[in-house]
Design a protein around this motif. Structure first.
Motif, PDB file in Angstrom:
ATOM      1  N   ARG A   1      90.438  44.963  79.272  1.00 41.79           N
ATOM      2  CA  ARG A   1      91.295  45.176  78.096  1.00 41.79           C
ATOM      3  C   ARG A   1      92.764  45.313  78.505  1.00 41.79           C
ATOM      4  O   ARG A   1      93.653  44.829  77.810  1.00 41.79           O
ATOM      5  CB  ARG A   1      90.840  46.422  77.331  1.00 41.79           C
ATOM      6  CG  ARG A   1      89.545  46.238  76.542  1.00 41.79           C
ATOM      7  CD  ARG A   1      89.316  47.390  75.571  1.00 41.79           C
ATOM      8  NE  ARG A   1      89.156  48.662  76.267  1.00 41.79           N
ATOM      9  CZ  ARG A   1      87.982  49.160  76.659  1.00 41.79           C
ATOM     10  NH1 ARG A   1      86.869  48.462  76.427  1.00 41.79           N
ATOM     11  NH2 ARG A   1      87.902  50.311  77.281  1.00 41.79           N
TER      12      ARG A   1
ATOM     13  N   GLU B   1      93.953  41.807  79.207  1.00 44.86           N
ATOM     14  CA  GLU B   1      94.018  41.031  77.977  1.00 44.86           C
ATOM     15  C   GLU B   1      95.209  41.444  77.115  1.00 44.86           C
ATOM     16  O   GLU B   1      95.823  40.621  76.426  1.00 44.86           O
ATOM     17  CB  GLU B   1      92.713  41.215  77.198  1.00 44.86           C
ATOM     18  CG  GLU B   1      92.468  40.184  76.131  1.00 44.86           C
ATOM     19  CD  GLU B   1      91.081  40.314  75.543  1.00 44.86           C
ATOM     20  OE1 GLU B   1      90.970  40.802  74.393  1.00 44.86           O
ATOM     21  OE2 GLU B   1      90.109  39.944  76.226  1.00 44.86           O
ATOM     22  N   HIS B   2      95.555  42.726  77.158  1.00 44.64           N
ATOM     23  CA  HIS B   2      96.653  43.237  76.329  1.00 44.64           C
ATOM     24  C   HIS B   2      97.982  42.551  76.669  1.00 44.64           C
ATOM     25  O   HIS B   2      98.866  42.439  75.809  1.00 44.64           O
ATOM     26  CB  HIS B   2      96.791  44.749  76.532  1.00 44.64           C
ATOM     27  CG  HIS B   2      97.806  45.384  75.629  1.00 44.64           C
ATOM     28  ND1 HIS B   2      97.571  45.596  74.289  1.00 44.64           N
ATOM     29  CD2 HIS B   2      99.069  45.830  75.882  1.00 44.64           C
ATOM     30  CE1 HIS B   2      98.642  46.155  73.748  1.00 44.64           C
ATOM     31  NE2 HIS B   2      99.566  46.313  74.688  1.00 44.64           N
TER      32      HIS B   2
END
Length: 254
Positions: free
Chosen positions: A26, A29-30
């Motif tokens: 995450r 991906e952010h």
């Protein structure tokens, strides 16, 4: 981030930094939410760029990652689920949007492309004054892939093609293109497929010769091929994409 650059799996990062694999995925991906232009360009967006699409896979289906680069820097990377003009225009349109957010007057001068019609049309629709420069390397590779069957004669074909590339002026380039076309007609009659590729290169000589009018434009796709190779290794390491297209797009941008 340094470990991910070298394709270190999330599980190994967990061993070093703790948390769990999903946490680090995450976090990576952010990064895709940020503007690529806004986070990489400090003073001026390159006016001469190179662009191409990388074929990848999401849930078993082909997707097309539209990448743009210039001055040794990735300037755009966006997924299109189709390889037609509309899909590619939307994907490359993100580069235009981010560029205009950074510089409202931005207008690229040239773009090195591989000759795919949909790509050319997409860029011309986005930037009507753009000078498209065909990639000479892609033209040569098409000849090389078919020319291996020529055996000893292929060395002669290859030498003549690259002699064309290294001509010092536009006039000499166009003259050599005519000479190469005639030579191929006389010497490659026993291999019509190779002859056709050589004739195709010669017929597009004016499009390759644009760089003599714009000397700092990219003549080959090396500028985009290098980061695209890195992206290819990344996609293979994660075994391509298995979630939503939005999630895949964020990973690509990151």
């Amino acid at each position: 981030l340094l470990l991910r650059k070298y394709k270190v799996p999330y599980e190994v990062i967990v061993e070093i930094f703790g948390k769990d694999a999903m946490h680090w995925e995450r976090m990576e991906e952010h990064l895709g939410f940020f503007s690529i232009i806004g986070t990489t360009v400090k003073k001026e967006i390159p006016k001469h760029i190179a662009s191409d699409e990388k074929i990848s896979f999401a849930v078993g289906e082909e997707i097309y990652i539209a990448m743009t680069a210039g001055n040794e820097c990735v300037l755009g990377a966006e997924i299109s689920i189709t390889e037609d003009t509309l899909g590619l225009e939307r994907a490359y349109g993100v580069f235009k949007e981010e560029s205009l957010n950074f510089d409202p007057d931005y207008e690229p001068i040239s773009a090195n492309l591989d000759g795919w019609k949909a790509t050319n049309l997409a860029w011309k629709n986005l930037f009507p004054t753009l000078q498209v420069v065909l990639c000479f390397l892609h033209a040569y590779l098409k000849i090389r892939d078919l020319g291996k069957s020529l055996k000893d004669k292929f060395n002669d074909v290859s030498k003549r093609v690259w002699e064309l590339y290294y001509q010092e002026s536009k006039e000499l380039f166009m003259q050599k293109a005519v000479e190469l076309s005639i030579w191929a007609s006389l010497n490659l009659s026993d291999n019509q497929k190779v002859n056709a590729k050589v004739q195709d290169l010669c017929a597009k000589a004016k499009l390759f010769a644009v760089t003599y009018d714009i000397p700092i434009a990219y003549r080959t796709s090396n500028q985009i091929d290098r980061p695209m190779n890195s992206l290819d290794r990344y996609c293979f390491q994660i075994q391509y994409f298995h979630g939503s297209i939005n999630s895949a797009n964020l990973k690509v941008r990151a």
